[in-house]
Write a protein that holds these residues in place. Sequence first.
Motif, PDB file in Angstrom:
ATOM      1  N   TYR A  34       0.871  -1.174   0.000  1.00 24.18           N
ATOM      2  CA  TYR A  34       0.000   0.000   0.000  1.00 24.18           C
ATOM      3  C   TYR A  34       0.909   1.224   0.000  1.00 24.18           C
ATOM      4  O   TYR A  34       1.825   1.329   0.817  1.00 24.18           O
ATOM      5  N   GLN A  35       0.675   2.183  -0.911  1.00 24.44           N
ATOM      6  CA  GLN A  35       1.546   3.346  -1.022  1.00 24.44           C
ATOM      7  C   GLN A  35       0.723   4.634  -1.130  1.00 24.44           C
ATOM      8  O   GLN A  35      -0.176   4.738  -1.970  1.00 24.44           O
ATOM      9  N   ASP A  36       1.034   5.636  -0.288  1.00 23.48           N
ATOM     10  CA  ASP A  36       0.582   7.015  -0.481  1.00 23.48           C
ATOM     11  C   ASP A  36       1.717   7.731  -1.197  1.00 23.48           C
ATOM     12  O   ASP A  36       2.814   7.869  -0.643  1.00 23.48           O
ATOM     13  N   TRP A 149      15.283  23.134 -12.887  1.00 20.56           N
ATOM     14  CA  TRP A 149      14.278  22.060 -12.936  1.00 20.56           C
ATOM     15  C   TRP A 149      14.424  21.201 -11.699  1.00 20.56           C
ATOM     16  O   TRP A 149      15.547  20.954 -11.226  1.00 20.56           O
ATOM     17  N   ALA A 150      13.297  20.744 -11.159  1.00 22.44           N
ATOM     18  CA  ALA A 150      13.336  19.855  -9.990  1.00 22.44           C
ATOM     19  C   ALA A 150      12.177  18.883 -10.054  1.00 22.44           C
ATOM     20  O   ALA A 150      11.078  19.227 -10.487  1.00 22.44           O
ATOM     21  N   ASN A 151      12.433  17.659  -9.615  1.00 23.80           N
ATOM     22  CA  ASN A 151      11.397  16.638  -9.501  1.00 23.80           C
ATOM     23  C   ASN A 151      11.461  16.077  -8.085  1.00 23.80           C
ATOM     24  O   ASN A 151      12.460  15.499  -7.684  1.00 23.80           O
ATOM     25  N   TYR A 152      10.384  16.286  -7.340  1.00 21.91           N
ATOM     26  CA  TYR A 152      10.263  15.749  -5.985  1.00 21.91           C
ATOM     27  C   TYR A 152       9.305  14.566  -6.030  1.00 21.91           C
ATOM     28  O   TYR A 152       8.240  14.637  -6.655  1.00 21.91           O
ATOM     29  N   MET A 153       9.659  13.473  -5.365  1.00 20.75           N
ATOM     30  CA  MET A 153       8.782  12.307  -5.276  1.00 20.75           C
ATOM     31  C   MET A 153       8.886  11.722  -3.876  1.00 20.75           C
ATOM     32  O   MET A 153       9.955  11.767  -3.262  1.00 20.75           O
ATOM     33  N   ASP A 154       7.785  11.184  -3.381  1.00 24.67           N
ATOM     34  CA  ASP A 154       7.852  10.449  -2.125  1.00 24.67           C
ATOM     35  C   ASP A 154       6.822   9.341  -2.122  1.00 24.67           C
ATOM     36  O   ASP A 154       5.909   9.305  -2.946  1.00 24.67           O
ATOM     37  N   ALA A 155       6.992   8.427  -1.197  1.00 26.48           N
ATOM     38  CA  ALA A 155       6.042   7.333  -1.026  1.00 26.48           C
ATOM     39  C   ALA A 155       6.079   6.870   0.427  1.00 26.48           C
ATOM     40  O   ALA A 155       7.155   6.618   0.980  1.00 26.48           O
ATOM     41  N   HIS A 156       4.931   6.804   1.035  1.00 27.10           N
ATOM     42  CA  HIS A 156       4.779   6.166   2.347  1.00 27.10           C
ATOM     43  C   HIS A 156       4.340   4.733   2.063  1.00 27.10           C
ATOM     44  O   HIS A 156       3.252   4.509   1.538  1.00 27.10           O
ATOM     45  N   ILE A 157       5.201   3.777   2.381  1.00 28.92           N
ATOM     46  CA  ILE A 157       5.003   2.393   1.948  1.00 28.92           C
ATOM     47  C   ILE A 157       4.747   1.500   3.152  1.00 28.92           C
ATOM     48  O   ILE A 157       5.556   1.455   4.085  1.00 28.92           O
ATOM     49  N   GLU A 158       3.633   0.828   3.134  1.00 29.02           N
ATOM     50  CA  GLU A 158       3.344  -0.201   4.135  1.00 29.02           C
ATOM     51  C   GLU A 158       3.297  -1.530   3.390  1.00 29.02           C
ATOM     52  O   GLU A 158       2.500  -1.709   2.477  1.00 29.02           O
ATOM     53  N   GLU A 159       4.182  -2.441   3.783  1.00 27.51           N
ATOM     54  CA  GLU A 159       4.361  -3.666   3.006  1.00 27.51           C
ATOM     55  C   GLU A 159       4.349  -4.882   3.928  1.00 27.51           C
ATOM     56  O   GLU A 159       4.935  -4.872   5.010  1.00 27.51           O
ATOM     57  N   GLY A 166       6.747 -19.993   5.153  1.00 27.91           N
ATOM     58  CA  GLY A 166       6.198 -19.525   6.418  1.00 27.91           C
ATOM     59  C   GLY A 166       6.771 -18.229   6.938  1.00 27.91           C
ATOM     60  O   GLY A 166       6.354 -17.757   7.996  1.00 27.91           O
ATOM     61  N   SER A 167       7.727 -17.624   6.239  1.00 24.49           N
ATOM     62  CA  SER A 167       8.286 -16.352   6.703  1.00 24.49           C
ATOM     63  C   SER A 167       7.299 -15.218   6.441  1.00 24.49           C
ATOM     64  O   SER A 167       6.656 -15.175   5.392  1.00 24.49           O
ATOM     65  N   VAL A 168       7.204 -14.297   7.377  1.00 26.17           N
ATOM     66  CA  VAL A 168       6.329 -13.129   7.231  1.00 26.17           C
ATOM     67  C   VAL A 168       6.992 -11.931   7.892  1.00 26.17           C
ATOM     68  O   VAL A 168       7.467 -12.030   9.027  1.00 26.17           O
ATOM     69  N   VAL A 169       7.052 -10.809   7.177  1.00 27.79           N
ATOM     70  CA  VAL A 169       7.497  -9.557   7.783  1.00 27.79           C
ATOM     71  C   VAL A 169       6.553  -8.446   7.351  1.00 27.79           C
ATOM     72  O   VAL A 169       5.969  -8.489   6.272  1.00 27.79           O
ATOM     73  N   ARG A 170       6.425  -7.464   8.227  1.00 29.62           N
ATOM     74  CA  ARG A 170       5.645  -6.275   7.915  1.00 29.62           C
ATOM     75  C   ARG A 170       6.532  -5.057   8.170  1.00 29.62           C
ATOM     76  O   ARG A 170       7.138  -4.947   9.237  1.00 29.62           O
ATOM     77  N   THR A 171       6.589  -4.166   7.206  1.00 29.66           N
ATOM     78  CA  THR A 171       7.467  -3.008   7.325  1.00 29.66           C
ATOM     79  C   THR A 171       6.741  -1.744   6.898  1.00 29.66           C
ATOM     80  O   THR A 171       5.781  -1.782   6.125  1.00 29.66           O
ATOM     81  N   THR A 172       7.235  -0.637   7.412  1.00 28.41           N
ATOM     82  CA  THR A 172       6.800   0.692   6.989  1.00 28.41           C
ATOM     83  C   THR A 172       8.036   1.456   6.534  1.00 28.41           C
ATOM     84  O   THR A 172       9.084   1.386   7.189  1.00 28.41           O
ATOM     85  N   LEU A 173       7.920   2.154   5.432  1.00 27.82           N
ATOM     86  CA  LEU A 173       9.061   2.899   4.900  1.00 27.82           C
ATOM     87  C   LEU A 173       8.554   4.191   4.285  1.00 27.82           C
ATOM     88  O   LEU A 173       7.611   4.183   3.497  1.00 27.82           O
ATOM     89  N   ASP A 174       9.188   5.306   4.666  1.00 25.15           N
ATOM     90  CA  ASP A 174       8.890   6.612   4.066  1.00 25.15           C
ATOM     91  C   ASP A 174      10.077   7.015   3.216  1.00 25.15           C
ATOM     92  O   ASP A 174      11.123   7.407   3.748  1.00 25.15           O
ATOM     93  N   ARG A 175       9.931   6.884   1.920  1.00 27.64           N
ATOM     94  CA  ARG A 175      11.052   7.181   1.013  1.00 27.64           C
ATOM     95  C   ARG A 175      10.729   8.436   0.209  1.00 27.64           C
ATOM     96  O   ARG A 175       9.705   8.498  -0.475  1.00 27.64           O
TER      97      ARG A 175
END
Length: 486
Positions: A34-36, A149-159, A166-175
Motif C-alpha cells: 500500500y503506497q501514499d 528544474w526539480a522533480n520531488y517524489m515520495d512514497a509512504h510504503i506499508e508492506e 512460512g516467513s512473514v514480515v511487515r514493514t513501513t518505509l517513508d522514502r
Amino acid sequence: MSDEREEALDAMDWLLDTLEADDAVSYAEVGGVYQDKTDVVVTGDGPRSETEFTETGVWLRVFADGAADYRYTSSLEEEALTDVAERAIRSGEVLAQEEPGRFDAYTTHRGTHGGWASEGIHERDIDEKVAAVEEGLAAADDLDLDRRWANYMDAHIEEAVGTTTGSVVRTTLDRARVKFSLTLADGPKVSRHAGSTAGAAFLGTLEDTFEAAAADARALASADSVDAPTGETTVALSPEAAGQLFHFVSHYLEADTGYMGLSPYAVGDRIGPEALGIEDTVHAGSWAARAYDTEVKPTTPTRLVSNGRIERLLHNTTTAAEEDAYPAGNSVPSLGFTEPPRIHARHLEVDAGDADAAALRADADVYVERFEEPWFHDEFERVQRQGVFPASALYAKDIDRKSVDSPDRGSAEFPIAEGYRLEDGERAGRVDDVSLEYSPDVLRTVSRIGDARETVTGVCAKHKSQLPFAVTAPGVRLEAPVEERN
C-alpha cells in the motif's frame, strides 16, 4: 486498517495459498503493498505538475523448475491474480536455465519494522512539499541560468511479505527524494540528487541541499574555461565524486555480475591500496535503507573490502547457496516494485584516511567535484546492464557460456560534470568536455585517501530495475587517463 490496505493483504494471502497448492512451485515470495505517493515537478516558472495518489498492488517472485520469475500487478481481482501467478510459473518453466537455483526451505521468520520516520512523509500536505522545492530553487535566483528544474517524489510504503516457507514480515518505509538541475547560461549543468527514509524530516534538509548546489554553480560560473591536461593524469576526487566511483565499482562485487562474466574482480583480489576498506551497511534513515530485503532476510552490514583486498561479494539467497556464503539482505527491490529485485549494495561506507583537502590536491593536475553517468566501453556489458534480465540470478551463467570475453570488460568513461584545472593545489579554471578513463586497475593507483567524508545518493538502473544507492566516502587522489570526450 483501511479497505485498500486490507485488499492488498487479502490478495497476498490468496496468492500465497494458490502458489503453495501448485505442484509446479517449489518456493515463492509474495508482497502486498500500500503506497501514499506524491509526484511534483517545479521549474523556474513555478510548479508544472502536482499529483497525490494511492496505489495498492502485489508482487511475487516464483521459483518453478529451478528458475525464478517476478511479477507486479495493481489489479487485485481474483482473475488478474490468477493470471499473473500462471504467467510467473510458466516463465520459470520455459526459461530453460541450465543450473537450478536453491533456496533456504528451513528458514521461518516473523518480524516487523516501523521505519525510521518519527513523522511519516504522507503527514505533510502537498502544498508544503511544493513550497519547499520552490524555496530551494530560489537559492539560484542570482545565477544566469538557461534552465532550472526539480522533480520531488515520495512514497509512504506499508508492506507485508510472506513466503511459502512460512516467513512473514511487515514493514513501513517513508522514502522521499528530490532530483534537480541548474543549467548555467555559459557553463555546465549542475545536477543533484538527495533522498531519505527519515520521513517528514527530509523536507527540513532541502534548503541546505539547494543552497549547496547553488554555491557550486556560482563557483563554476565564475571560473574561466581552460584546457585540461590529457593522457595519464594525477586526479583528485571530491568525496562525492569518489562516492560515485565506488558505487560503480560495487556493481562488480555483485555475484550475478560475476556469473555473467562481466566482473574483472574475484574474492581475494587486490583492488586498491592497503588503506582501502569498504563495507555495505544500513543507515537508519538513509535513502537506500531497508530493514528486510525482498527475500525477508534482515539487512545486515557486510565487509566487502579489507586492506585493499576483496573479502566477499554481494549475494541473494540463491547465489549465497551456490557459493556457500551467508545472504546479508542484498536482494534490493526496484523503486515502485514494477521490476524485479536485484543483487545490489544498500549504503556503502568507505573508510576515511588521513589526508586533508590540501594534501589530496597537492601535485594533482585536475580536481573533480562530480561525474556524469559512466559509459561502458564494452558493448556486451553495456547492453546486458541496460537490457532485460529474468529474476533468476543463476541465468547469468547461461549468458556467460554464450558470450565471448572482451578486454574492455570492467572499463568505462566517466564524463567530468564539474571539474577544475589545478595549479599548486589551487583551482585555476574550469575544465569542460573531458572524461576520466576507468580501468580495473585504477583504484590500485590511489595514493592518498581523505580524512573527511560526504554522502552521495542516487538511482541506478540494473536490467531495467531502478535501484536506490547511497555512498559515504572520502576524497581520493589517483592516477588515470583524462581524455577529450568523443
